[in-house]
Scaffold this active site. Structure first.
Site, short mmCIF file in Angstrom:
data_model
loop_
_atom_site.label_atom_id
_atom_site.label_comp_id
_atom_site.label_asym_id
_atom_site.label_seq_id
_atom_site.Cartn_x
_atom_site.Cartn_y
_atom_site.Cartn_z
N ASP A 107 -1.39 -5.13 -2.82
CA ASP A 107 -0.38 -6.18 -2.85
C ASP A 107 0.87 -5.67 -2.16
O ASP A 107 1.79 -5.16 -2.79
CB ASP A 107 -0.10 -6.57 -4.31
N HIS A 108 0.90 -5.81 -0.82
CA HIS A 108 1.98 -5.23 -0.01
C HIS A 108 2.74 -6.30 0.76
O HIS A 108 2.18 -7.34 1.12
CB HIS A 108 1.40 -4.24 1.00
N GLY A 153 5.65 0.22 -8.49
CA GLY A 153 5.98 -0.23 -7.14
C GLY A 153 6.49 0.83 -6.19
O GLY A 153 6.69 2.00 -6.54
N GLU A 154 6.69 0.40 -4.93
CA GLU A 154 7.22 1.25 -3.86
C GLU A 154 8.34 0.52 -3.14
O GLU A 154 8.30 -0.70 -2.95
CB GLU A 154 6.13 1.61 -2.84
N ASN A 205 7.69 -2.11 -0.24
CA ASN A 205 7.40 -3.52 -0.45
C ASN A 205 8.49 -4.27 -1.20
O ASN A 205 8.63 -5.48 -1.04
CB ASN A 205 6.09 -3.65 -1.24
N GLY A 212 1.47 10.28 -14.91
CA GLY A 212 1.89 11.34 -15.81
C GLY A 212 1.86 10.85 -17.24
O GLY A 212 1.39 9.75 -17.54
#
Length: 320
Positions: A37-38, A106-107, A110, A173
């Site tokens: 999803d980008h 997220g990133e 995007n 993590g």
């Protein structure tokens, strides 16, 4: 027996091709399909980024058996979490209950298209609030929510599948593994790390699905496969902390300008040798993952890969 998936990579082909690949993958015998999803591709060489949720709706209608999953959607910037719950439930209805909502923090790549990218601590706070909003809405509750980052004065999702859409949360993590155990029905990871599975189970996730993803590049010429992987997937080894903060394809190109073909090929199996690809997949099985989706790197090789997977790869993976 591990559940074998196929990745619909929105960054490397257009929307009509994605639907075609989904139909072919179902016919080939894959158990589930995951979709990225980008808003941007990682690198210009990939060349695509259609709206994943439109494609998911089309895929839900065009297929009948295979399970579907977003891999993953970020519910903290581009999308308000209440809207994520609505569209996930809609895809759940269209797919007759075959959809799982995969979520992650997220990133920048995007999410910056709608404003500034929050600090990592703030992102984690926003993500937990988003989970607190999405879960009850998927379950059919009327929600009023007031948090530090999101407000929902009054929300209710009217169209939902017979059983609530399950959620899976990406973990890297202990903190995110604990979130996955507390709020979701499954855990997602892109590295075959046994200790991550252990942390998830210790936090309460024992017996629930663990979703992984492994990139490969099948083709008759190993040297050509290595070139494709270097051209389109050399960002893969940067790690989550780097990937989350780089803003655009130019930044990813700069960050990977010194990555060599051999560097990428060490982490992604390339060529015609089925044993190499099985071994790459097996790392996730050995680490305790129950669902593993393959990524075939390169747009042009998808039909060839799907035919080969049906004949040679899937029978081998069923033996694991």
């Amino acid at each position: 027996m591990v559940n074998v998936g196929y990745t619909l990579m929105c960054e490397q082909v257009g929307p009509k091709q994605l639907v075609d690949h989904a139909v072919r993958a179902e016919a080939a015998g894959f158990d589930h399909l995951v979709m990225s999803d980008h808003y941007y591709p990682w690198l210009d060489a990939q060349g695509h980024a259609p709206y994943a949720w439109s494609v998911l709706g089309a895929v839900a209608h065009a297929t009948s058996r295979v399970d579907l999953m977003s891999f993953v959607t970020c519910p903290i910037r581009r999308y308000h979490p209440a809207v994520v719950a609505q569209k996930a439930s809609t895809v759940g209805v269209l797919s007759d209950g075959r959809f799982t909502l995969g979520l992650g923090a997220g990133e920048n790549l995007n999410e910056h298209v709608v404003g500034g990218w929050p600090h990592v601590q703030q992102r984690h706070e926003m993500f937990e609030e988003a989970l607190q909003i999405i879960r009850p809405l998927l379950n059919g509750e009327t929600l009023t929510f007031s948090g530090n980052h999101f407000d929902v004065p009054d929300a209710y999702v009217w169209d939902r599948p017979d059983r609530p859409v399950p959620m899976a949360v990406a973990a890297s993590g202990r903190q995110s593994a604990t979130l996955a155990a507390e709020y979701a029905d499954g855990m997602i990871a892109t590295d075959p790390l046994p200790h991550l599975v252990e942390m998830y189970e210790e936090a309460g996730g024992a017996g629930r699905p663990r979703y992984g993803q492994v990139a490969i590049c099948y083709g008759p010429d190993e040297a050509e496969c290595r070139k494709i992987v270097h051209d389109q997937f050399r960002w893969f080894g940067l790690g989550w902390k780097v990937n989350a903060d780089l803003p655009d394809p130019d930044a990813f190109a700069a960050a990977t300008q010194f990555v060599r073909e051999e560097d990428v090929a060490q982490g992604i199996s390339c060529g015609p040798d089925v044993d190499k690809h099985v071994e790459a997949f097996k790392k996730f099985v050995d680490a305790g993952f129950t669902h593993v989706a393959l990524v075939q790197v390169g747009a042009e090789g998808q039909p060839m890969f799907l035919d080969w997977a049906q004949e040679e790869l899937l029978p081998r993976l069923r033996e694991l």
